[in-house]
Design a protein around this motif. Structure first.
Motif, PDB file in Angstrom:
ATOM      1  N   SER A 105       0.794  -1.265  -0.180  1.00  0.00           N
ATOM      2  CA  SER A 105       0.143   0.202  -0.119  1.00  0.00           C
ATOM      3  C   SER A 105       0.942   1.288  -0.472  1.00  0.00           C
ATOM      4  N   ARG A 144      -7.300   4.069   4.330  1.00  0.00           N
ATOM      5  CA  ARG A 144      -5.949   2.746   3.208  1.00  0.00           C
ATOM      6  C   ARG A 144      -6.004   1.799   3.979  1.00  0.00           C
ATOM      7  N   GLU A 180      -8.790  -0.867   3.201  1.00  0.00           N
ATOM      8  CA  GLU A 180      -9.149  -1.097   1.870  1.00  0.00           C
ATOM      9  C   GLU A 180      -7.767  -2.501   1.642  1.00  0.00           C
ATOM     10  N   THR A 181      -7.116  -2.183   2.376  1.00  0.00           N
ATOM     11  CA  THR A 181      -5.827  -3.256   1.942  1.00  0.00           C
ATOM     12  C   THR A 181      -5.846  -4.114   2.940  1.00  0.00           C
TER      13      THR A 181
END
Ligand code: CTP
Length: 402
Positions: free
Chosen positions: A223, A274, A277-278
């Protein structure tokens, strides 16, 4: 016994992979990997029948796993050749001999076999210089396209390099850099990277591996925004000490997933969105994501609240109880505040083991109908008890009546 069976069935069977490497290194390796020239699944089924082991066959891959007592596990595969038609995709597989099977592997040190048939029992088959590389402490890939075919091997290379304190052979390092320049780590299926990352987190000394990876290619393939932090090494040591302390003293005996604690640290720097999402993209397991997200969201607030001067033990209990042990112990390990540490220690060692004398039947006897309020009453008694306000069953009952 497996060797005798192979003889009876007219098959050749070999121990392979990490088992052979670790045997030659004189270190323990508990999972057994066998390769059979011929039908590995039929051999596994026969082994399972004779030795009363559970067999799980994976027909598509021509492999099977034997499961025995006390976590005993043996993987059995049919010797195969692999051809990679597309970079980073799964290979096309066809039948092969042991030499082909060893050639398709990642590094020479993992590409040796030991015969178990009677005529070659204990003989080492080392076609590619694995013993030489073990002796010279070298990680050497089998061929120039190894990391293009399977970029997850880049992660394996640094894992073995740091685990054994070996060095990456210069051409192998060059091949890794070439694969990185082609951004091969961005082409692999994410769940395969996830599996390799978890293996890194589970290493005994994972931080040097993470540091080496950072130096080689950064973490943007996981990421953007993830960075290596110098503090991880010291944090990891504190974390492990805390995990040992927890195992010895905590009221609830449950082992900690220390690799998840390291994941919490690793992903700590990511913005919450984030991070979510990761976790999703890499399909980390629910339990892993839940704990990592919880640490990211809750740790700082928790530390601040636990540092407050006039916090009652029951208030600390309420703050800590919903959280996973990994999160709690990590905050304990890393907090510099004595009050925070003391409160977590009291919770884990004393209060979390608090048992009530009063039970549901007692409440029913008092005329309460079973339902959600049962739990409410029991929790109120528990909190009072944690605060040291109650002694004995009568006082608990008296509070219930109120
Ligand atoms: N292997 C490979 N390429 C990979 C993964 C595995 O060639 N991407 C081969 C290696 O020969 C390895 C064997 O499959 O030795 C078994 O894989 P695994 O169990 O993941 O590795 P081990 O070598 O047993 O390592 P560890 O000690 O970490 O279990």
């Amino acid at each position: 016994q497996a060797g005798d069976l192979a003889d009876e069935m007219g098959l050749r069977a070999y121990l392979v992979g990490g088992f052979v490497r670790d045997l030659l290194l004189g270190s323990g390796h508990f999972d057994i990997d066998l390769v059979v020239e011929g039908d590995g699944i039929r051999f596994a089924q026969e082994c399972g029948r004779r030795l009363s082991l559970k067999v799980v066959a994976h027909g598509h891959f021509g492999t099977a796993t034997l499961h025995g007592l006390e976590g005993f596990k043996a993987d059995i595969a049919s010797a195969r050749k692999e051809i990679y038609e597309k970079p980073a995709a799964l290979p096309c597989v066809s039948k092969g001999g042991i030499k082909d099977d060893l050639f398709r592997r990642d590094f020479t040190i993992n590409a040796m076999a030991i015969g178990i048939n009677r005529h070659c029992y204990g003989e080492i088959f080392d076609f590619y210089g694995g013993r030489r590389d073990l002796e010279s402490k070298t990680i050497r890939a089998m061929h120039p396209l190894s990391f293009i075919d399977d970029p997850t091997r880049i992660l394996r290379a640094v894992r073995f390099e740091k685990r054994f304190s070996f060095r990456l052979e210069s051409r192998t390092l060059l091949w890794i850099r070439q694969a990185l320049a082609r951004r091969m780590l961005f082409c692999v299926q994410k769940h395969r990277l996830r599996d390799e990352l978890i293996l890194i987190f589970k290493e005994r000394r994972p931080v040097p591996v993470l540091k080496r990876l950072w130096g080689l290619c950064g973490y943007s393939f996981i990421s953007p925004g993830l960075v290596y932090r110098e503090g991880w090494n010291a944090a990891h040591t504190r974390m492990q000490k805390a995990a040992c302390w927890f195992a010895a003293h905590a009221a609830h005996k449950r082992s900690l997933d220390t690799y998840v604690m390291l994941m919490c640290l690793f992903f700590e720097g990511l913005a919450l969105r984030r991070l979510k999402e990761t976790m999703l993209a890499f399909a980390f397991r629910k339990g892993e994501s839940r704990r990592v997200l919880s640490y990211r969201k809750d740790a700082a607030v928790l530390e601040r609240r636990l540092a407050k001067q006039d916090l009652r033990p029951s208030e600390a209990y309420r703050l800590l109880e919903p959280l996973a042990y990994e999160v709690v112990v990590l905050v304990y390990a890393l907090s510099a505040k004595k009050r925070v540490k003391d409160r977590i220690r009291d919770y884990l060692v004393v209060h979390h083991g608090t048992r009530l004398h009063v039970r549901g039947e007692d409440l029913a006897f008092l005329g309460f109908r079973p339902g959600p309020h049962f739990k409410k009453i029991l929790m109120a008694i528990l909190y009072a008890k944690v605060d040291g306000k109650l002694e004995g069953k009568n006082e608990e009952l008296a509070l219930a009546k109120k």
